[in-house]
Enzyme design. Structure first.
Site, PDB file in Angstrom:
ATOM      1  N   HIS A  60       5.970  17.923  19.728  1.00 35.67           N
ATOM      2  CA  HIS A  60       7.347  17.091  19.830  1.00 35.67           C
ATOM      3  C   HIS A  60       7.293  16.058  20.593  1.00 35.67           C
ATOM      4  O   HIS A  60       7.107  16.156  21.851  1.00 35.67           O
ATOM      5  CB  HIS A  60       8.234  18.302  20.449  1.00 35.67           C
ATOM      6  CG  HIS A  60       9.451  17.710  20.325  1.00 35.67           C
ATOM      7  ND1 HIS A  60      10.617  18.775  20.331  1.00 35.67           N
ATOM      8  CD2 HIS A  60      10.144  16.500  20.358  1.00 35.67           C
ATOM      9  CE1 HIS A  60      11.666  18.136  20.328  1.00 35.67           C
ATOM     10  NE2 HIS A  60      11.399  16.526  20.315  1.00 35.67           N
ATOM     11  N   ARG A  64       8.514   5.819  18.992  1.00 30.71           N
ATOM     12  CA  ARG A  64       9.612   4.567  18.808  1.00 30.71           C
ATOM     13  C   ARG A  64       8.965   3.658  17.895  1.00 30.71           C
ATOM     14  O   ARG A  64       9.472   2.496  17.773  1.00 30.71           O
ATOM     15  CB  ARG A  64       9.620   4.114  20.323  1.00 30.71           C
ATOM     16  CG  ARG A  64      10.224   4.978  21.230  1.00 30.71           C
ATOM     17  CD  ARG A  64      11.303   5.757  21.138  1.00 30.71           C
ATOM     18  NE  ARG A  64      11.723   6.453  22.186  1.00 30.71           N
ATOM     19  CZ  ARG A  64      12.903   7.515  22.122  1.00 30.71           C
ATOM     20  NH1 ARG A  64      12.919   7.853  20.759  1.00 30.71           N
ATOM     21  NH2 ARG A  64      13.036   8.052  23.155  1.00 30.71           N
ATOM     22  N   ASN A  94      12.634  10.079  14.346  1.00 26.91           N
ATOM     23  CA  ASN A  94      13.829   9.133  14.579  1.00 26.91           C
ATOM     24  C   ASN A  94      13.354   7.770  15.024  1.00 26.91           C
ATOM     25  O   ASN A  94      13.867   7.289  16.242  1.00 26.91           O
ATOM     26  CB  ASN A  94      14.760  10.124  15.648  1.00 26.91           C
ATOM     27  CG  ASN A  94      14.144  10.160  16.970  1.00 26.91           C
ATOM     28  OD1 ASN A  94      12.911  10.448  17.058  1.00 26.91           O
ATOM     29  ND2 ASN A  94      15.077  10.155  17.690  1.00 26.91           N
ATOM     30  N   ASP A 152      15.262  15.733  14.407  1.00 26.87           N
ATOM     31  CA  ASP A 152      15.227  15.817  15.750  1.00 26.87           C
ATOM     32  C   ASP A 152      16.093  14.539  16.525  1.00 26.87           C
ATOM     33  O   ASP A 152      16.009  13.425  15.979  1.00 26.87           O
ATOM     34  CB  ASP A 152      14.046  15.758  16.626  1.00 26.87           C
ATOM     35  CG  ASP A 152      13.918  16.110  18.043  1.00 26.87           C
ATOM     36  OD1 ASP A 152      14.776  16.939  18.372  1.00 26.87           O
ATOM     37  OD2 ASP A 152      13.558  15.120  18.520  1.00 26.87           O
ATOM     38  N   HIS A 179      16.273  20.938  16.195  1.00 25.86           N
ATOM     39  CA  HIS A 179      16.838  20.418  17.336  1.00 25.86           C
ATOM     40  C   HIS A 179      18.266  21.151  17.090  1.00 25.86           C
ATOM     41  O   HIS A 179      19.030  20.991  16.151  1.00 25.86           O
ATOM     42  CB  HIS A 179      17.090  18.836  17.313  1.00 25.86           C
ATOM     43  CG  HIS A 179      17.974  18.285  18.301  1.00 25.86           C
ATOM     44  ND1 HIS A 179      17.561  17.659  19.205  1.00 25.86           N
ATOM     45  CD2 HIS A 179      19.436  18.223  18.324  1.00 25.86           C
ATOM     46  CE1 HIS A 179      18.736  17.459  20.081  1.00 25.86           C
ATOM     47  NE2 HIS A 179      19.791  17.678  19.454  1.00 25.86           N
ATOM     48  N   ASN A 278      18.397  15.447  26.321  1.00 23.17           N
ATOM     49  CA  ASN A 278      18.970  16.577  25.604  1.00 23.17           C
ATOM     50  C   ASN A 278      17.926  17.601  24.933  1.00 23.17           C
ATOM     51  O   ASN A 278      17.093  17.036  24.069  1.00 23.17           O
ATOM     52  CB  ASN A 278      19.589  15.757  24.648  1.00 23.17           C
ATOM     53  CG  ASN A 278      20.870  16.387  23.851  1.00 23.17           C
ATOM     54  OD1 ASN A 278      21.229  17.458  24.040  1.00 23.17           O
ATOM     55  ND2 ASN A 278      21.200  15.669  22.661  1.00 23.17           N
ATOM     56  N   ASP A 305       8.495  16.801  24.389  1.00 24.35           N
ATOM     57  CA  ASP A 305       9.605  16.007  23.944  1.00 24.35           C
ATOM     58  C   ASP A 305       9.971  14.621  24.541  1.00 24.35           C
ATOM     59  O   ASP A 305      10.618  14.158  25.279  1.00 24.35           O
ATOM     60  CB  ASP A 305      11.014  16.592  24.359  1.00 24.35           C
ATOM     61  CG  ASP A 305      12.209  16.088  23.590  1.00 24.35           C
ATOM     62  OD1 ASP A 305      11.940  15.148  22.793  1.00 24.35           O
ATOM     63  OD2 ASP A 305      13.237  16.420  23.607  1.00 24.35           O
ATOM     64  N   GLY A 324      16.614  11.480  27.474  1.00 24.16           N
ATOM     65  CA  GLY A 324      15.167  11.653  27.218  1.00 24.16           C
ATOM     66  C   GLY A 324      14.404  11.275  28.462  1.00 24.16           C
ATOM     67  O   GLY A 324      14.792  10.413  28.960  1.00 24.16           O
TER      68      GLY A 324
HETATM   69  O1  DOR Z   1      16.214  13.876  25.130  1.00 23.17           O
HETATM   70  C1  DOR Z   1      16.060  13.597  24.066  1.00 23.17           C
HETATM   71  N1  DOR Z   1      15.805  12.271  23.628  1.00 23.17           N
HETATM   72  N2  DOR Z   1      16.563  14.352  23.098  1.00 23.17           N
HETATM   73  C2  DOR Z   1      16.287  14.162  21.819  1.00 23.17           C
HETATM   74  O2  DOR Z   1      16.717  15.157  21.185  1.00 23.17           O
HETATM   75  C3  DOR Z   1      16.205  12.883  21.219  1.00 23.17           C
HETATM   76  C4  DOR Z   1      15.224  12.240  22.390  1.00 23.17           C
HETATM   77  C5  DOR Z   1      14.845  10.832  21.985  1.00 23.17           C
HETATM   78  O3  DOR Z   1      14.805  10.513  20.717  1.00 23.17           O
HETATM   79  O4  DOR Z   1      15.252   9.920  22.886  1.00 23.17           O
HETATM   80 ZN    ZN Z   2      15.808  17.201  20.246  1.00 22.47          ZN
HETATM   81 ZN    ZN Z   3      12.961  15.483  20.687  1.00 22.39          ZN
END
Ligand code: DOR
Ligand code: ZN
Ligand code: ZN
Length: 432
Positions: A60, A64, A94, A152, A179, A278, A305, A324
């Site tokens: 995970h 970017r 994402n 996610d 998620h 998150n 994450d 994040g």
């Molecule tokens: O903290 C987080 N950041 N949780 C997520 O589910 C997405 C992630 C992000 O893409 O920055």
């Molecule tokens: Zn997530």
């Molecule tokens: Zn994530």
């Protein structure tokens, strides 16, 4: 050049092996694992006092790329992984645009071959454009090399759509990485609902936001037979639900992130968005339950994450900054410091949760130290103490609450496919 790793503490959860010995690497493969191997024409690495474990695997991360390269690129993300001891990382879809077609998976994999020093296995999205409406071509994405599917960053709130996706995932035998967040319950929450959110005057995110969707997803996994992997579990009830689901024979696995077992919401001293992620940092009770779940084996994966953002974005305080934190370069040390050193899990468990078990979740032949296997290896000094310094990160993201934290456990070498891709104390990784 071939390698001989001498006198390390070999941790090989696949065979329940934990002994002092040597590993010989020839080309890209492990040639021998044994108590005493004679040096041949090769480079010798003295691993005395170090753990020698399978290269870490992170199910995970967020890289970017494409679209938000100012936060991280495939190259800088992979470099951060190498510096953190990882030989395989799995980026979430994402990005901008999201990874939502077989073509996009194909293009990414072509780029990864050229741009990354470790294995990068992309995850495809569950719905087109991550809009929660139309299920993607899951079989096609798997064929092109996707290792899982995930939405996610959010949940697919339409259970009807999610069930269709799960049915297709079950047919394609690809894990669904969930998620869990009921978006209608968030109500502008930016940190855990509790004393701290009241004290700082912030809207809170209750445990139910996560638990409701975790339960729904488990029930859908039961109904469809899909393999469900719960991402970043943060609540005590998620541990309980996973435990019960497993007892019932439902195909569910679960991950915990280092920040969720290291910090609780009481550790947030001021309005500092480096503590914003998150799901959020939860109560002390939740943290204890997560540790208990890791100890008992209910929670079998540690993932990061890794979510890089720019310093400017993160300067906005809890109300404005994105969710994040980065994790690739602190994960092994935090696991060592908070779990192994405190006797909650064993060194062998660490290797299982950070390598062997994640490999099983996505069904790849990795995380194993045995002759004939690809030589993805991490050498780690469990006793070296140091202070985490974001300025040394290979990641573009410096957003972490752990800058300045004293930890124990240093990655000494990361070896990927028989090549040394990171060596502690040697010139930095090229991030241009
Ligand atoms: O903290 C987080 N950041 N949780 C997520 O589910 C997405 C992630 C992000 O893409 O920055
Ligand atoms: Zn997530
Ligand atoms: Zn994530």
């Amino acid at each position: 050049m071939d390698l001989l790793i001498k006198n390390g503490r070999i941790l090989n959860p696949a065979q329940n092996e934990d002994f002092v010995g040597d590993i010989r690497v020839k080309g890209d493969k492990i040639d021998a694992v044994s108590e005493n191997l004679e040096p041949e024409e090769c480079r010798v690495i003295d691993a005395s006092g170090c753990y020698v474990m399978p290269g870490l695997i992170d199910l995970h991360v967020h890289l970017r790329d494409p679209g938000l390269e100012y936060k991280e690129t495939l190259t800088t993300g992979a470099n951060a992984g190498a510096r953190g001891g990882f030989t395989t990382i799995c980026p979430m879809p994402n990005t901008k645009p999201p990874t939502d077609t077989p073509d996009k998976i194909h293009t990414l994999i072509e780029r990864i071959k050229k741009e990354c020093i470790i294995n990068v296995l992309p995850i495809g999205s569950v719905t087109l454009g991550m809009e929660g409406k139309e299920v993607t071509d899951i079989e096609g994405m798997k064929r092109e090399g996707a290792c899982g599917i995930s939405e996610d960053g959010k949940s697919v709130m339409d259970s009807g759509v999610y069930r269709v996706a799960m049915q297709q995932a079950a047919k394609s035998d690809i894990p669904v990485m969930a998620h869990c967040e009921d978006i209608n319950l968030v109500r502008g929450g930016v940190m855990n609902l509790g004393e701290k959110s009241k004290e700082l005057g912030m809207n809170g995110i209750s445990n139910a936001v996560e638990d409701i969707i975790a339960m729904r997803d488990i029930l859908l996994a039961k109904e469809t037979g899909a393999r469900l992997h719960l991402c970043h579990c943060s609540t005590k009830d998620s541990v309980r639900m996973v435990e019960e689901a497993k007892k019932e024979g439902i195909r569910v696995t679960a991950e915990v992130c280092p920040h969720h077992f290291t910090l609780c919401d009481a550790d947030i001293i001021e309005d500092d968005a480096n503590y914003k992620m998150n799901p959020p940092l939860r109560s002390r009770e939740d943290v204890e339950a997560l540790k208990e779940g890791l100890k008992s084996g209910v929670m079998e994966v540690i993932s990061t994450d890794h979510a890089p953002h720019s310093a400017e974005e993160k300067s906005g305080g809890f109300k404005n900054a994105p969710f994040g934190i980065v994790g690739l370069e602190t994960s092994a040390a935090l696991t060592m410091t908070e779990l192994v050193d405190k006797g909650i899990i064993t060194p062998l468990d660490m290797a299982a949760k950070m390598s062997y078990n994640p490999a099983r979740v996505i069904g790849i032949d990795k995380g194993i130290l045995a002759p004939g296997k690809i030589a993805d290896i991490m050498i780690f000094d469990p006793d070296e103490e140091y202070t985490i310094d974001v300025n040394k990160f290979a990641s573009k993201g410096k957003n972490t609450p752990f800058h300045g934290k004293k930890v124990k456990g240093q990655v000494k070498y990361t070896i990927c496919g028989g090549k040394i891709v990171y060596e502690d104390g040697k010139a930095g990784l090229n991030n241009d």
